[in-house]
Design an enzyme around this catalytic site. Sequence first.
Site, PDB file in Angstrom:
ATOM      1  N   ASP A  53      37.020-108.065  30.024  1.00 24.91           N
ATOM      2  CA  ASP A  53      37.764-107.405  28.950  1.00 24.91           C
ATOM      3  C   ASP A  53      39.160-106.970  29.380  1.00 24.91           C
ATOM      4  OD1 ASP A  53      37.127-105.234  30.565  1.00 24.91           O
ATOM      5  OD2 ASP A  53      36.271-104.007  28.959  1.00 24.91           O
ATOM      6  N   ASP A 102      38.836-109.181  34.799  1.00 27.76           N
ATOM      7  CA  ASP A 102      38.007-108.305  35.619  1.00 27.76           C
ATOM      8  C   ASP A 102      36.550-108.732  35.480  1.00 27.76           C
ATOM      9  OD1 ASP A 102      37.489-107.440  33.044  1.00 27.76           O
ATOM     10  OD2 ASP A 102      37.476-105.311  33.562  1.00 27.76           O
ATOM     11  N   SER A 128      32.284-103.018  34.565  1.00 33.94           N
ATOM     12  CA  SER A 128      33.645-103.511  34.372  1.00 33.94           C
ATOM     13  C   SER A 128      34.335-103.865  35.684  1.00 33.94           C
ATOM     14  CB  SER A 128      34.445-102.470  33.572  1.00 33.94           C
ATOM     15  OG  SER A 128      35.677-102.979  33.160  1.00 33.94           O
ATOM     16  N   ASP A 142      33.914-107.918  33.824  1.00 32.73           N
ATOM     17  CA  ASP A 142      33.221-108.141  32.551  1.00 32.73           C
ATOM     18  C   ASP A 142      34.111-108.809  31.511  1.00 32.73           C
ATOM     19  OD1 ASP A 142      34.800-105.890  31.984  1.00 32.73           O
ATOM     20  OD2 ASP A 142      33.356-105.100  30.543  1.00 32.73           O
TER      21      ASP A 142
END
Length: 448
Positions: free
Chosen positions: A244, A240, A101, A242
């Site tokens: 999400d 960010d 993430s 990833d």
Amino acid sequence: MTRQYFGTDGIRGKVGTSPITPDFALKLGWAAGRVLARMGTKKVIIGKDTRISGYMLESALEAGFSAAGINSVITGPLPTPAVAYLTKTFRAEAGVVISASHNPFYDNGIKFFSSEGEKLPDDVELAIEAELAKPIECVASDQLGKASRMHDSAGRYIEFCKGMFPTQLTLEGMKIVVDCAHGAAYHIAPNVFRELGAEVIAVGCQPNGVNINLKCGATDLALLQETVLEHGADLGIALDGDGDRLMLVDQYGAAVDGDQILFIIAKQQLTQGTLKGGVVGTQMSNMALELAMAELGVPFVRSKVGDRYVMADLVARDWMLGGEGSGHIICRDKVTTGDAIVAALQVLTALQALNQPLHALAAEMPMLPQTLLNIRYAPGSQPLDNAQVQQCVADAESALATHTGQPQGRVLLRKSGTEPLIRVMVEAKTDQQATQWAKHIAEAVEAA
């Protein structure tokens, strides 16, 4: 059963240090494959972000799944919510995301989604951990899993995202800066907004394996703020690594966080009559959001910190909107997990429907000043149970209430889940109040 590997967002750690090693990833793929096979699973989708370690972990996971007799479909770099979406629409029984993430490149992680595009239930994660304690037993050669590549995964997800924006609206005439944090959405997010008509200035879209989240993206808005001002853009969108998490920047370079984003989406949906139920925040949501929801007459509850807990509360109440100040925004009527691109499109819908710029809507919910202090404590001690600490908190809450007894500030004390720290957070009408009471409570915690 106590968890050894799975946390609130899958398994995460430093690459090369257990459990983020190729041998563990191999066994994890096998263990997960064994559990999923008992549930009838034959196929999983594997996506990743742009970290250099993703190649290593992807290959190891695929080998483990094959050993358990599970077929793998490899997507390449793809946002976490895209893997969740494709797992559901591609009729796969499970999805896997290799990502840490918002963490630096030297960290990585592995998380799983169910066939419905939701995070795996606790009992399934515990079953996987139980299998990890066993030696690997490979299926017969004629039963080994196969691997294939999904070549149009990015295009499928782009079309899905575009479908989340009303067909009668357009982004034509808008200038938007999109910062993808050199992460998984680098080849997706700019195209979504561009194909909906916006003039897009893309930054953070040159991943090299080690620059993910580095001085860019949702965790560091300086580059986005600078670019918005330089180009005279209407707003900036930051994801960010990833894809999400979502943070925004208005035309003047001011940050708009997840709490303000929730307010804007909720207000628009309330105006249009499409808001179902209330809004779920977390213990860390700024009290300004709670007060704003009360003023709108919208129910508001706080979950534990973590998007999986937000989702659990949404499902329990059958509500559709929730999220965190850090930018995890869940629009449950549209997606099954936090999705930065879809959330950004809901904000852009609100700007047009309410006919106001981002800075004006954000200004309708002025954030309460917040002071956060971390106090280290000795393992085994329980400072939160101390009578003087509890009295100090009660005094602060009394001081932060109006003459009618209504709170105009908030105190939160909680233990960190990762290190021996007590987190002291105080929100108040002024910086001076927040700092004064936070220090006062911190001193009581230290004395205890």
